[in-house]
Each structure stands twice: as C-alpha cells, then as structure tokens.
Design a protein around this motif. Structure first.
Motif, PDB file in Angstrom:
ATOM      1  N   TRP A 234       0.930  -1.406   0.247  1.00 46.82           N
ATOM      2  CA  TRP A 234      -0.138  -0.395   0.166  1.00 46.82           C
ATOM      3  C   TRP A 234       0.625   1.414   0.037  1.00 46.82           C
ATOM      4  CZ3 TRP A 234      -3.242  -2.329   4.453  1.00 46.82           C
ATOM      5  CH2 TRP A 234      -4.433  -2.989   4.034  1.00 46.82           C
ATOM      6  N   PHE A 235       1.273   1.621   0.997  1.00 43.95           N
ATOM      7  CA  PHE A 235       2.194   2.893   1.167  1.00 43.95           C
ATOM      8  C   PHE A 235       3.533   2.363   0.141  1.00 43.95           C
ATOM      9  CE2 PHE A 235      -0.445   1.581   5.110  1.00 43.95           C
ATOM     10  CZ  PHE A 235      -0.823   2.738   5.050  1.00 43.95           C
ATOM     11  N   ILE A 236       4.199   1.564   0.104  1.00 37.07           N
ATOM     12  CA  ILE A 236       5.392   1.926  -0.639  1.00 37.07           C
ATOM     13  C   ILE A 236       5.143   1.582  -2.426  1.00 37.07           C
ATOM     14  CG2 ILE A 236       8.604   1.096  -1.198  1.00 37.07           C
ATOM     15  CD1 ILE A 236       7.879   2.027   1.245  1.00 37.07           C
ATOM     16  N   HIS A 237       4.853   0.666  -2.874  1.00 36.70           N
ATOM     17  CA  HIS A 237       5.142   0.249  -3.990  1.00 36.70           C
ATOM     18  C   HIS A 237       3.377   1.796  -4.640  1.00 36.70           C
ATOM     19  CE1 HIS A 237       7.273  -3.176  -4.405  1.00 36.70           C
ATOM     20  NE2 HIS A 237       6.918  -3.524  -3.090  1.00 36.70           N
ATOM     21  N   ALA A 238       2.117   0.915  -3.880  1.00 39.53           N
ATOM     22  CA  ALA A 238       1.026   1.786  -4.472  1.00 39.53           C
ATOM     23  C   ALA A 238       0.777   3.269  -4.671  1.00 39.53           C
ATOM     24  CB  ALA A 238      -0.153   1.087  -4.025  1.00 39.53           C
ATOM     25  N   PHE A 239       1.551   4.050  -3.336  1.00 38.03           N
ATOM     26  CA  PHE A 239       1.406   5.235  -2.663  1.00 38.03           C
ATOM     27  C   PHE A 239       2.318   6.170  -3.405  1.00 38.03           C
ATOM     28  CE2 PHE A 239       2.476   8.354   0.179  1.00 38.03           C
ATOM     29  CZ  PHE A 239       1.506   9.309   0.079  1.00 38.03           C
ATOM     30  N   LYS A 240       3.588   4.970  -3.708  1.00 42.18           N
ATOM     31  CA  LYS A 240       5.033   6.527  -4.197  1.00 42.18           C
ATOM     32  C   LYS A 240       3.682   6.145  -5.859  1.00 42.18           C
ATOM     33  CE  LYS A 240       8.337   3.644  -5.337  1.00 42.18           C
ATOM     34  NZ  LYS A 240       9.750   2.806  -4.901  1.00 42.18           N
ATOM     35  N   ASN A 241       3.131   5.115  -6.218  1.00 42.82           N
ATOM     36  CA  ASN A 241       2.491   5.563  -7.800  1.00 42.82           C
ATOM     37  C   ASN A 241       1.569   6.481  -7.711  1.00 42.82           C
ATOM     38  OD1 ASN A 241       4.505   3.817  -9.909  1.00 42.82           O
ATOM     39  ND2 ASN A 241       4.424   2.570  -8.067  1.00 42.82           N
ATOM     40  N   THR A 242       1.462   6.577  -6.807  1.00 46.18           N
ATOM     41  CA  THR A 242       0.285   7.615  -6.489  1.00 46.18           C
ATOM     42  C   THR A 242       0.198   9.199  -6.958  1.00 46.18           C
ATOM     43  OG1 THR A 242      -1.212   5.441  -5.766  1.00 46.18           O
ATOM     44  CG2 THR A 242      -2.601   7.760  -5.669  1.00 46.18           C
ATOM     45  N   LEU A 243       1.166   8.726  -6.410  1.00 45.09           N
ATOM     46  CA  LEU A 243       1.784  10.888  -5.420  1.00 45.09           C
ATOM     47  C   LEU A 243       2.402  11.695  -7.102  1.00 45.09           C
ATOM     48  CD1 LEU A 243       4.506  10.553  -2.335  1.00 45.09           C
ATOM     49  CD2 LEU A 243       1.587  11.178  -2.966  1.00 45.09           C
ATOM     50  N   LEU A 244       2.938  10.890  -8.201  1.00 46.05           N
ATOM     51  CA  LEU A 244       2.548  11.911  -9.392  1.00 46.05           C
ATOM     52  C   LEU A 244       1.715  12.304  -9.869  1.00 46.05           C
ATOM     53  CD1 LEU A 244       5.783  12.624 -10.838  1.00 46.05           C
ATOM     54  CD2 LEU A 244       5.314  10.536 -12.493  1.00 46.05           C
ATOM     55  N   PRO A 245       1.163  12.061 -10.336  1.00 50.60           N
ATOM     56  CA  PRO A 245      -0.058  12.881 -11.103  1.00 50.60           C
ATOM     57  C   PRO A 245      -0.493  13.550  -9.580  1.00 50.60           C
ATOM     58  CG  PRO A 245      -0.993  10.506 -10.889  1.00 50.60           C
ATOM     59  CD  PRO A 245       0.526  10.268 -10.186  1.00 50.60           C
TER      60      PRO A 245
END
Length: 324
Positions: A234-245
């Motif tokens: 959740w917080f390393i793989h998914a969240f990090k890639n959510t932040l860019l947009p």
C-alpha cells in the motif's frame, strides 16, 4: 531534454505576453483614475494636463509598449493612490497572501493524503462513503459561504478563534510574519481552512481515484502474489506511484489558490494581495490592478512551467509525446 525545457519556457513567455495584453486592455473599463486622484474641485483643463502627464491620453499601443518595456525592467507602474511603485505595494502585501496560501496548502496535504489513501484501501467502509458524499458537497460550496459559517461557529458561538485580521506579527528582514506568534497562528486558522475548503474535496477524490487505479495494476497484483506485506504494497509500491499525478495537479492548484484569496481575504479582512486588489478596483488604481494581474499571472505561469519541467524529468514519455 534541453529542447523540452526551451519549448516550455517559450510557451510560458507567450502566455505572459497574452496576460499582460489582456490585463492592460481592461484599464479603460474601470473608471477614471484622474477623477479619483484630484476630486471635483480641479478644473477640466487641469485634469487634461494631469492625464497628459500620466500618459493616459496616449494611444493604446503606445501605452502598452511603454508598459511592456518597463515591465521587463521590473517597473510595473506607479500606483495612483499610494503614490509608490505598484510592485512595492504588492510586495508589502505579498507576505500575508503567501502565508495564507501556505497554510491552506499544509491543510490540504495533511488532511487529503490520509483520507484519500484510506478511502482507496477501504472503498466500501462507512467512513469512505461519508467522505465521498461530503467531498461532493464540499466542491459545491463557495469559499465565502464556508468562511461565514466558520466565523459563526468558531468565533461567534464558541468564541475560540478570532474572526478577522492577521493578529500579532514579527518582522524578519522586512517580512512581516504571523507564523512565529501564537496570536498570528490563531488568526491564520480560519482563513486557511476557508481557502483550503474549495481544494480539499478535490484532492481527496483525486488521491482516492488515482490510488484505486494503481491498486488494480499488474505489478501490484504481482506484489500480492509474491506475498509481500500489505503495508509495503500500500504505502511503498502503490502510494509512491499515486503521488506523481497528484503532485502535478497540486502545483497547478497552488497558482489557482492565489485567485481564491480575494474572497477569503475580503471576509476575514486579511490585509493581503486579494484585499488590496479590491481596494484598487474601488479607487480605479489602474497601474496597481494591471501590476496585480501580472504578478498573479506570473506566479501561475512559473508554477505550471516548473511542474511541467519536473514532470518531464520524472516521466520521459511526456517529452517524447511533446516532440510529436
């Protein structure tokens, strides 16, 4: 990459040219500054003499070219009311507005991130459903109405927070700041929440939708299949890639928030750039109005350009798409 940066900077300069032209072209629609400067006792001949001295009788193209030449040199004109350079008047009011925008940005970051992430991870929970319904309502409520409601609840009824003004400030090298006094922070809370209210629901929904989309991607499914811990996924793989947009949109919205400060500062009598803008409209201070539009436009353009360049550095496909 160099060509990409040059294109973005060229586009920014072109946008600034359009902003200056549009802002300067409205000067004839907001009244007669000479009338407001001299009152009714001055004869028409003396008024015309003053208009000639100020260059207000020159053709539009001549006035605009003179303004553009001076603007490039950092001179945005002389405020008719304050009798000072317009840029100096704006610079004196800028700290209040910047602190208001910064306070609203902090509220948006620290509230929207945890709520948006939680709503994406547990989309069927009661809290998530309530958040989505409340965010839909929040987008529809204007800033001034939110400000009035907050004043009524926390200032009138509960008497917890002050309802107007900046409070006690300290001078830091010419920068009057309220961030370093308890009274200043107390005065900042309600205006910051009011300004953040129009953007906060948007970012909650944006973070939720982006993270839910990332959680459905193949590499996240592969991470689940490998047996990685839930928090790591959740917080390393998914969240990090959510932040860019999200960061990209946040950078754009920061520029937009400068426009919303006009309503917020009016309700709370916050002596910033927005409040100054309304006073300039009432006084027909044309030079100050045009200078304000130029400064706010420059902030918006610079923020967008920097965000585009950073996004191009992080995501090379943007540069490739822009080349086609």
């Amino acid at each position: 990459m160099f060509a990409f940066v040059v294109r973005r900077v060229t586009q920014a300069l072109f946008v600034m040219l359009i902003i200056s032209l549009v802002g300067f072209s409205i000067k004839s629609e907001i009244g007669d500054p000479v009338r407001d400067m001299v009152g009714e006792r001055v004869t028409p001949a003396e008024r015309e003499l003053l208009r000639d001295k100020l260059g207000l009788n020159d053709p539009f193209v001549t006035q605009y070219l003179r303004f553009a030449k001076n603007a490039v040199q950092g001179d945005l004109g002389l405020s008719f009311f304050h009798k000072k350079p317009a840029l100096a008047v704006i610079a004196a009011k800028a700290p209040a507005t910047l602190e208001l925008v910064f306070g609203a940005a902090l509220i948006i970051i620290f509230i929207s991130l945890p709520i948006g992430v939680f709503s994406a991870i547990y989309p069927r929970s009661a809290f998530s459903r309530f958040t989505m319904a409340f965010s839909t309502l929040g987008v529809s409520v204007p800033v001034f109405l939110t400000a009035i409601v907050l004043i009524y609840i926390f200032s009138v009824e509960l008497n917890w927070l002050p309802s107007y003004g900046r409070g006690e400030t300290v001078s830091l090298g010419g920068w009057e700041s309220g961030f370093f006094t308890v009274d200043g922070i107390m005065h900042l809370i309600l205006p910051s929440f009011s300004l953040a209210s129009i953007m906060l629901p948007l970012f909650i929904r944006l973070i939720r939708s982006e993270m839910m989309e990332v959680l459905e991607t193949e590499y996240i499914k592969f991470a689940w299949a490998k047996g990685l811990q839930r928090k790591r996924i959740w917080f390393i793989h998914a969240f990090k890639n959510t932040l860019l947009p999200v960061i990209t949109v946040f950078g754009v919205q920061i520029g937009i928030m400068f426009a919303f400060t006009i309503l917020t500062e009016t309700v709370f009598q916050w002596q910033g750039m927005g409040f100054m803008f309304l006073e300039a409209v009432e006084r027909s201070d044309i030079s100050l109005l045009v200078a304000y539009l130029m400064v706010v436009g420059a902030v918006f353009v610079v923020v967008n350009t920097v965000v585009d360049i950073i996004y191009g550095l992080v995501n090379p496909t943007i540069r490739i798409a822009g080349r086609k």
